[in-house]
Scaffold this active site. Structure first.
Site, PDB file in Angstrom:
ATOM      1  N   GLY A  14     -22.075 -22.095 -18.614  1.00 47.34           N
ATOM      2  CA  GLY A  14     -20.722 -21.725 -18.170  1.00 47.34           C
ATOM      3  C   GLY A  14     -19.896 -22.850 -17.583  1.00 47.34           C
ATOM      4  N   ASN A  16     -17.789 -24.811 -19.080  1.00 48.19           N
ATOM      5  CA  ASN A  16     -16.405 -24.750 -19.577  1.00 48.19           C
ATOM      6  C   ASN A  16     -15.625 -23.663 -18.847  1.00 48.19           C
ATOM      7  OD1 ASN A  16     -15.570 -26.600 -21.879  1.00 48.19           O
ATOM      8  ND2 ASN A  16     -17.669 -26.039 -22.460  1.00 48.19           N
ATOM      9  N   ARG A  66     -23.966  -7.231 -35.428  1.00 44.56           N
ATOM     10  CA  ARG A  66     -22.730  -7.933 -35.027  1.00 44.56           C
ATOM     11  C   ARG A  66     -21.558  -6.989 -34.810  1.00 44.56           C
ATOM     12  NH1 ARG A  66     -22.950 -12.961 -39.150  1.00 44.56           N
ATOM     13  NH2 ARG A  66     -24.575 -14.106 -38.085  1.00 44.56           N
ATOM     14  N   ARG A  92     -22.585 -16.048 -30.198  1.00 46.91           N
ATOM     15  CA  ARG A  92     -22.550 -15.027 -31.249  1.00 46.91           C
ATOM     16  C   ARG A  92     -21.320 -15.258 -32.123  1.00 46.91           C
ATOM     17  NH1 ARG A  92     -25.958 -10.457 -30.718  1.00 46.91           N
ATOM     18  NH2 ARG A  92     -24.629  -9.302 -32.152  1.00 46.91           N
ATOM     19  N   ILE A  93     -21.476 -14.881 -33.390  1.00 49.29           N
ATOM     20  CA  ILE A  93     -20.347 -14.985 -34.310  1.00 49.29           C
ATOM     21  C   ILE A  93     -19.545 -13.695 -34.205  1.00 49.29           C
ATOM     22  CG2 ILE A  93     -19.716 -15.132 -36.754  1.00 49.29           C
ATOM     23  CD1 ILE A  93     -22.469 -16.630 -37.063  1.00 49.29           C
ATOM     24  N   ASN A 108     -12.172 -20.749 -29.470  1.00 49.18           N
ATOM     25  CA  ASN A 108     -13.551 -21.215 -29.321  1.00 49.18           C
ATOM     26  C   ASN A 108     -13.537 -22.716 -29.078  1.00 49.18           C
ATOM     27  OD1 ASN A 108     -16.448 -21.052 -29.424  1.00 49.18           O
ATOM     28  ND2 ASN A 108     -16.376 -21.920 -31.486  1.00 49.18           N
ATOM     29  N   HIS A 110     -15.972 -26.248 -29.442  1.00 49.21           N
ATOM     30  CA  HIS A 110     -17.159 -26.747 -30.148  1.00 49.21           C
ATOM     31  C   HIS A 110     -17.302 -28.252 -29.893  1.00 49.21           C
ATOM     32  CE1 HIS A 110     -20.312 -26.747 -33.120  1.00 49.21           C
ATOM     33  NE2 HIS A 110     -19.763 -27.832 -33.653  1.00 49.21           N
ATOM     34  N   ASP A 146     -17.774 -21.730 -36.304  1.00 47.75           N
ATOM     35  CA  ASP A 146     -16.957 -22.860 -35.847  1.00 47.75           C
ATOM     36  C   ASP A 146     -15.882 -23.246 -36.870  1.00 47.75           C
ATOM     37  OD1 ASP A 146     -18.521 -23.058 -33.466  1.00 47.75           O
ATOM     38  OD2 ASP A 146     -20.073 -24.049 -34.620  1.00 47.75           O
TER      39      ASP A 146
HETATM   40  C1  GRF Z   1     -20.337 -26.416 -25.053  1.00 48.45           C
HETATM   41  O1  GRF Z   1     -20.797 -27.653 -25.524  1.00 48.45           O
HETATM   42  C2  GRF Z   1     -19.439 -25.758 -26.049  1.00 48.45           C
HETATM   43  O2  GRF Z   1     -18.663 -26.660 -26.780  1.00 48.45           O
HETATM   44  C3  GRF Z   1     -20.424 -25.063 -26.963  1.00 48.45           C
HETATM   45  O3  GRF Z   1     -21.428 -24.588 -26.111  1.00 48.45           O
HETATM   46  C4  GRF Z   1     -21.481 -25.396 -24.930  1.00 48.45           C
HETATM   47  C5  GRF Z   1     -21.291 -24.480 -23.769  1.00 48.45           C
HETATM   48  O4  GRF Z   1     -21.452 -25.146 -22.548  1.00 48.45           O
HETATM   49  N1  GRF Z   1     -19.780 -24.025 -27.727  1.00 48.45           N
HETATM   50  P1  GRF Z   1     -21.080 -24.423 -21.187  1.00 48.45           P
HETATM   51  O5  GRF Z   1     -21.857 -23.086 -21.185  1.00 48.45           O
HETATM   52  O6  GRF Z   1     -19.605 -24.192 -21.174  1.00 48.45           O
HETATM   53  O7  GRF Z   1     -21.549 -25.322 -20.114  1.00 48.45           O
END
Ligand code: GRF
Length: 194
Positions: A14, A16, A66, A92-93, A108, A110, A146
């Site tokens: 978490g 991000n 899903r 998850r997709i 999203n 990535h 992605d």
């Molecule tokens: C990040 O590298 C993001 O780009 C990818 O999964 C990771 C999640 O990291 N989709 P966090 O849980 O936000 O620390």
């Protein structure tokens, strides 16, 4: 449009999500996190959300198909009326069940310069390929892995001697700068469209 509520979906650490929360707290991002939903009960991000006093919901996905899971997610999200749904390490997709409920509003992040290296272990893929520049991407989600229209990207140089860990750490630092800016861009677009 005065709805600046964003929902965050995550499965793990978490960081991000925390970076988005901090951008809001600093006043850099004019938004409100209306809920944090995790498909895993042990997600560290869920714990952080509770510490911040946010609505934190665990919706276990184990054993669910899903579409079945996306119906559940849709019902859980509905009362929060988010303008945007931000996938932040959500493993998850998403299916049209959710995509159609929030058309063009699911983001999203990535850890590569898409369309290169989608899927798991993007940083490892980049090192194995031998690219000299990688980075991170925020894009609109679609039914693929992605894939979907790109909103913002940041480049990160691959350095001699980089390992998956060192490269991932430098990319992650850029992710933390990128995601809230992409959210701000999307909210601004939605405001001007309303
Ligand atoms: C990040 O590298 C993001 O780009 C990818 O999964 C990771 C999640 O990291 N989709 P966090 O849980 O936000 O620390």
């Amino acid at each position: 449009m005065d709805n600046r509520r964003i929902a965050v979906l995550l499965s793990g650490r978490g960081s991000n999500f925390v970076a988005i929360h901090e951008a809001i707290e600093r006043g850099d991002l004019e938004a409100e996190i209306c809920c944090v939903i995790s498909n895993r009960a042990d997600a560290e991000g869920l714990e952080r959300a509770r510490e911040f006093g946010l609505d934190a919901v665990c919706l276990p996905s184990r054993g669910m198909g899903r579409e079945e899971y996306d119906r559940l997610l849709g019902r859980a999200l509905e009362p929060f009326r988010p303008a945007l749904v931000c996938l932040a390490g959500f493993m998850r997709i998403v299916t049209p069940v959710l995509l159609d409920a929030y058309p063009g509003r699911i983001l999203n992040i990535h850890p590569s310069l898409l369309p290169s290296f989608p899927g798991l272990h993007a940083q490892r893929q980049a090192l194995q390929y031998g690219v000299k520049i990688s980075g991170c991407t925020v894009h609109l989600a679609d039914e693929g892995v992605d894939s979907g229209p790109i909103l913002m990207q940041r480049a990160v140089e691959v350095e001699d001697g980089d390992t998956e860990e060192t490269l991932s750490a430098r990319i992650l630092a850029e992710e933390h700068q990128l995601y809230w800016r992409a959210i701000a861009l999307m909210l601004a677009r939605l405001t001007s469209a309303s």
